[in-house]
Design a protein around this motif. Structure first.
Motif, mmCIF file in Angstrom:
data_model
loop_
_atom_site.group_PDB
_atom_site.id
_atom_site.type_symbol
_atom_site.label_atom_id
_atom_site.label_comp_id
_atom_site.label_asym_id
_atom_site.label_seq_id
_atom_site.Cartn_x
_atom_site.Cartn_y
_atom_site.Cartn_z
ATOM 1 N N UNK A 101 0.833 -1.205 0.000
ATOM 2 C CA UNK A 101 0.000 0.000 0.000
ATOM 3 C C UNK A 101 0.870 1.259 0.000
ATOM 4 N N UNK A 102 1.951 1.241 0.763
ATOM 5 C CA UNK A 102 2.849 2.401 0.802
ATOM 6 C C UNK A 102 3.469 2.656 -0.568
ATOM 7 N N UNK A 103 3.863 1.600 -1.274
ATOM 8 C CA UNK A 103 4.444 1.786 -2.607
ATOM 9 C C UNK A 103 3.413 2.304 -3.610
ATOM 10 N N UNK A 104 2.183 1.793 -3.509
ATOM 11 C CA UNK A 104 1.134 2.258 -4.419
ATOM 12 C C UNK A 104 0.814 3.734 -4.179
ATOM 13 N N UNK A 105 0.714 4.115 -2.911
ATOM 14 C CA UNK A 105 0.444 5.523 -2.600
ATOM 15 C C UNK A 105 1.582 6.428 -3.060
ATOM 16 N N UNK A 147 7.582 12.443 0.228
ATOM 17 C CA UNK A 147 7.882 11.287 1.076
ATOM 18 C C UNK A 147 8.874 11.641 2.185
ATOM 19 N N UNK A 148 9.912 12.370 1.845
ATOM 20 C CA UNK A 148 10.967 12.677 2.815
ATOM 21 C C UNK A 148 10.431 13.513 3.968
ATOM 22 N N UNK A 190 13.896 0.278 -5.064
ATOM 23 C CA UNK A 190 13.810 0.764 -6.437
ATOM 24 C C UNK A 190 12.499 1.483 -6.723
ATOM 25 N N UNK A 191 11.527 1.385 -5.847
ATOM 26 C CA UNK A 191 10.313 2.169 -6.026
ATOM 27 C C UNK A 191 10.582 3.666 -5.842
ATOM 28 N N UNK A 192 11.597 3.993 -5.059
ATOM 29 C CA UNK A 192 11.904 5.409 -4.816
ATOM 30 C C UNK A 192 12.353 6.125 -6.082
#
Length: 217
Positions: A101-105, A147-148, A190-192
Protein backbone atom coordinates in the motif's frame (compact mmCIF):
# COMPACT_ATOMS: atom_id res chain seq x y z
CA UNK A 1 -24.00 92.56 -89.34
CA UNK A 2 -21.71 91.34 -86.63
CA UNK A 3 -20.68 93.98 -84.13
CA UNK A 4 -17.73 93.71 -81.69
CA UNK A 5 -18.66 93.19 -78.05
CA UNK A 6 -18.88 96.32 -75.92
CA UNK A 7 -15.93 95.18 -73.80
CA UNK A 8 -13.00 92.90 -74.53
CA UNK A 9 -13.36 89.31 -73.47
CA UNK A 10 -10.60 87.82 -71.27
CA UNK A 11 -8.40 85.42 -73.11
CA UNK A 12 -9.27 81.77 -72.71
CA UNK A 13 -6.93 79.96 -70.34
CA UNK A 14 -6.14 76.30 -70.82
CA UNK A 15 -7.43 73.97 -68.12
CA UNK A 16 -4.67 72.99 -65.74
CA UNK A 17 -3.74 69.35 -65.34
CA UNK A 18 -4.52 69.39 -61.67
CA UNK A 19 -6.80 71.56 -59.52
CA UNK A 20 -9.59 72.12 -62.13
CA UNK A 21 -10.38 75.31 -64.04
CA UNK A 22 -8.55 78.46 -62.85
CA UNK A 23 -9.97 81.56 -64.60
CA UNK A 24 -8.01 84.10 -62.55
CA UNK A 25 -4.51 82.65 -63.06
CA UNK A 26 -4.09 81.90 -59.37
CA UNK A 27 -1.11 79.64 -58.56
CA UNK A 28 -2.08 76.09 -57.75
CA UNK A 29 -1.82 75.04 -54.14
CA UNK A 30 1.23 72.87 -53.48
CA UNK A 31 0.44 69.21 -53.10
CA UNK A 32 1.33 67.64 -49.78
CA UNK A 33 2.84 64.20 -49.80
CA UNK A 34 0.41 61.47 -48.88
CA UNK A 35 -2.72 63.47 -49.83
CA UNK A 36 -4.83 63.10 -52.96
CA UNK A 37 -5.80 66.25 -54.93
CA UNK A 38 -9.34 67.50 -54.42
CA UNK A 39 -11.64 67.34 -57.49
CA UNK A 40 -13.31 70.64 -56.48
CA UNK A 41 -11.49 74.00 -56.74
CA UNK A 42 -10.76 75.74 -53.48
CA UNK A 43 -11.22 72.61 -51.36
CA UNK A 44 -8.37 71.13 -49.22
CA UNK A 45 -6.77 67.93 -50.44
CA UNK A 46 -8.44 64.70 -49.39
CA UNK A 47 -6.91 62.29 -46.91
CA UNK A 48 -5.83 59.01 -48.43
CA UNK A 49 -8.06 56.04 -47.70
CA UNK A 50 -6.59 53.54 -45.18
CA UNK A 51 -5.21 50.33 -46.54
CA UNK A 52 -7.68 47.47 -46.61
CA UNK A 53 -7.15 44.92 -43.87
CA UNK A 54 -8.86 41.57 -44.24
CA UNK A 55 -10.96 40.51 -41.25
CA UNK A 56 -9.40 38.01 -38.90
CA UNK A 57 -10.92 34.53 -39.26
CA UNK A 58 -13.21 33.46 -36.46
CA UNK A 59 -11.78 31.06 -33.94
CA UNK A 60 -8.16 32.13 -34.45
CA UNK A 61 -6.23 34.19 -31.93
CA UNK A 62 -2.75 35.59 -32.21
CA UNK A 63 -0.17 33.21 -30.80
CA UNK A 64 1.50 34.29 -27.60
CA UNK A 65 4.67 33.09 -25.97
CA UNK A 66 3.05 32.59 -22.58
CA UNK A 67 4.50 33.48 -19.22
CA UNK A 68 7.46 31.19 -18.42
CA UNK A 69 8.33 32.75 -15.05
CA UNK A 70 4.75 32.73 -13.83
CA UNK A 71 4.34 29.15 -15.03
CA UNK A 72 7.36 27.98 -13.02
CA UNK A 73 6.19 29.80 -9.89
CA UNK A 74 2.66 28.42 -10.17
CA UNK A 75 3.90 24.90 -10.90
CA UNK A 76 6.23 24.99 -7.90
CA UNK A 77 3.45 26.19 -5.61
CA UNK A 78 1.12 23.45 -6.86
CA UNK A 79 3.81 20.80 -6.37
CA UNK A 80 4.43 21.91 -2.79
CA UNK A 81 0.69 21.82 -2.06
CA UNK A 82 0.23 18.30 -3.46
CA UNK A 83 3.36 17.10 -1.61
CA UNK A 84 2.03 18.50 1.68
CA UNK A 85 -1.23 16.63 1.18
CA UNK A 86 0.68 13.40 0.60
CA UNK A 87 2.86 14.06 3.66
CA UNK A 88 -0.22 14.51 5.82
CA UNK A 89 -1.76 11.33 4.44
CA UNK A 90 1.37 9.30 5.20
CA UNK A 91 1.67 10.74 8.70
CA UNK A 92 -1.99 9.96 9.45
CA UNK A 93 -2.11 6.40 8.07
CA UNK A 94 1.43 5.03 8.26
CA UNK A 95 0.55 2.54 11.02
CA UNK A 96 -2.15 0.87 8.90
CA UNK A 97 -0.15 0.77 5.67
CA UNK A 98 1.53 -2.34 4.36
CA UNK A 99 4.60 -2.19 2.14
CA UNK A 100 2.46 -2.73 -0.96
CA UNK A 101 0.00 0.00 0.00
CA UNK A 102 2.85 2.40 0.80
CA UNK A 103 4.44 1.79 -2.61
CA UNK A 104 1.13 2.26 -4.42
CA UNK A 105 0.44 5.52 -2.60
CA UNK A 106 3.96 6.74 -3.34
CA UNK A 107 3.66 6.06 -7.09
CA UNK A 108 0.15 7.54 -7.16
CA UNK A 109 1.43 10.70 -5.50
CA UNK A 110 4.28 10.93 -8.02
CA UNK A 111 1.80 10.59 -10.89
CA UNK A 112 -0.62 13.17 -9.49
CA UNK A 113 2.14 15.63 -8.64
CA UNK A 114 3.62 15.39 -12.12
CA UNK A 115 0.21 15.69 -13.78
CA UNK A 116 -0.75 18.83 -11.86
CA UNK A 117 2.59 20.50 -12.46
CA UNK A 118 2.70 19.59 -16.15
CA UNK A 119 -0.86 20.76 -16.82
CA UNK A 120 -0.36 24.14 -15.14
CA UNK A 121 3.03 24.87 -16.68
CA UNK A 122 1.96 23.73 -20.14
CA UNK A 123 -1.11 25.96 -20.06
CA UNK A 124 0.77 29.07 -18.94
CA UNK A 125 4.14 28.69 -20.65
CA UNK A 126 3.09 27.52 -24.12
CA UNK A 127 5.85 25.99 -26.23
CA UNK A 128 8.75 27.48 -24.29
CA UNK A 129 11.39 24.80 -23.79
CA UNK A 130 12.67 26.00 -20.42
CA UNK A 131 9.42 25.69 -18.47
CA UNK A 132 8.76 22.25 -19.99
CA UNK A 133 12.09 21.00 -18.63
CA UNK A 134 11.39 22.81 -15.37
CA UNK A 135 8.09 20.94 -15.07
CA UNK A 136 9.94 17.61 -15.08
CA UNK A 137 12.36 18.82 -12.39
CA UNK A 138 9.60 20.26 -10.20
CA UNK A 139 7.50 17.10 -10.51
CA UNK A 140 10.41 14.89 -9.45
CA UNK A 141 11.26 17.16 -6.51
CA UNK A 142 7.64 17.12 -5.38
CA UNK A 143 7.59 13.32 -5.37
CA UNK A 144 10.84 13.22 -3.40
CA UNK A 145 10.03 15.80 -0.72
CA UNK A 146 6.49 14.55 -0.30
CA UNK A 147 7.88 11.29 1.08
CA UNK A 148 10.97 12.68 2.81
CA UNK A 149 9.03 15.33 4.74
CA UNK A 150 6.71 12.69 6.16
CA UNK A 151 9.46 11.13 8.27
CA UNK A 152 10.13 14.19 10.49
CA UNK A 153 6.38 14.72 10.86
CA UNK A 154 5.93 11.12 12.03
CA UNK A 155 8.82 11.53 14.47
CA UNK A 156 7.30 14.75 15.78
CA UNK A 157 3.92 13.08 16.29
CA UNK A 158 5.43 10.07 18.08
CA UNK A 159 7.78 12.14 20.21
CA UNK A 160 7.72 15.96 20.22
CA UNK A 161 8.46 18.62 17.58
CA UNK A 162 11.54 19.65 19.60
CA UNK A 163 12.82 16.07 19.62
CA UNK A 164 12.30 15.87 15.86
CA UNK A 165 14.26 19.09 15.42
CA UNK A 166 17.19 17.81 17.49
CA UNK A 167 17.15 14.54 15.59
CA UNK A 168 17.34 16.33 12.23
CA UNK A 169 20.22 18.43 13.50
CA UNK A 170 22.09 15.25 14.42
CA UNK A 171 21.09 13.28 11.29
CA UNK A 172 20.10 15.78 8.57
CA UNK A 173 20.25 13.15 5.79
CA UNK A 174 18.31 10.45 7.61
CA UNK A 175 15.01 11.08 5.70
CA UNK A 176 16.83 10.80 2.35
CA UNK A 177 18.57 7.61 3.47
CA UNK A 178 15.24 6.13 4.53
CA UNK A 179 13.76 7.07 1.16
CA UNK A 180 16.58 5.29 -0.71
CA UNK A 181 17.12 2.19 1.45
CA UNK A 182 14.90 -0.87 1.59
CA UNK A 183 14.47 -1.69 5.28
CA UNK A 184 13.05 -5.16 4.57
CA UNK A 185 15.94 -6.52 2.45
CA UNK A 186 18.62 -4.01 3.35
CA UNK A 187 19.25 -2.99 -0.26
CA UNK A 188 18.00 -0.24 -2.52
CA UNK A 189 14.30 0.50 -2.66
CA UNK A 190 13.81 0.76 -6.44
CA UNK A 191 10.31 2.17 -6.03
CA UNK A 192 11.90 5.41 -4.82
CA UNK A 193 13.75 6.34 -8.06
CA UNK A 194 10.85 4.89 -10.06
CA UNK A 195 8.58 7.50 -8.49
CA UNK A 196 10.90 10.26 -9.63
CA UNK A 197 10.83 8.93 -13.19
CA UNK A 198 7.03 8.70 -13.16
CA UNK A 199 6.64 12.26 -11.85
CA UNK A 200 9.20 13.75 -14.24
CA UNK A 201 7.87 11.92 -17.31
CA UNK A 202 4.25 12.84 -16.54
CA UNK A 203 5.06 16.50 -15.92
CA UNK A 204 7.20 16.79 -19.05
CA UNK A 205 4.72 14.97 -21.29
CA UNK A 206 1.69 17.01 -20.20
CA UNK A 207 3.55 20.32 -20.32
CA UNK A 208 4.78 19.58 -23.84
CA UNK A 209 1.42 18.33 -25.15
CA UNK A 210 -0.70 21.11 -23.61
CA UNK A 211 1.81 23.77 -24.65
CA UNK A 212 1.75 22.64 -28.29
CA UNK A 213 -2.05 22.43 -28.33
CA UNK A 214 -2.37 25.90 -26.84
CA UNK A 215 0.00 27.35 -29.45
CA UNK A 216 -1.94 25.75 -32.33
CA UNK A 217 -5.25 27.19 -31.14
Amino acid sequence: MNQPPPYPLPPQQPQQAQGGYNPYLQPAAPQQPGFAPSPFPGQPPMHPAPAFQPPQPLGQRPATDGNPVGAIVLGLAASVFVALLYTGLIAATYKEQSVTVANILYLAHALINGAVVGALIGRMAGRNTGPVIGAAVIGALGAFFGYVNALPVIFAVEETPLAAWHFLQAEPFFPAKAWWNDEASGGVDWFSPLGLVVAAATAWGLAYAIGNKRRET
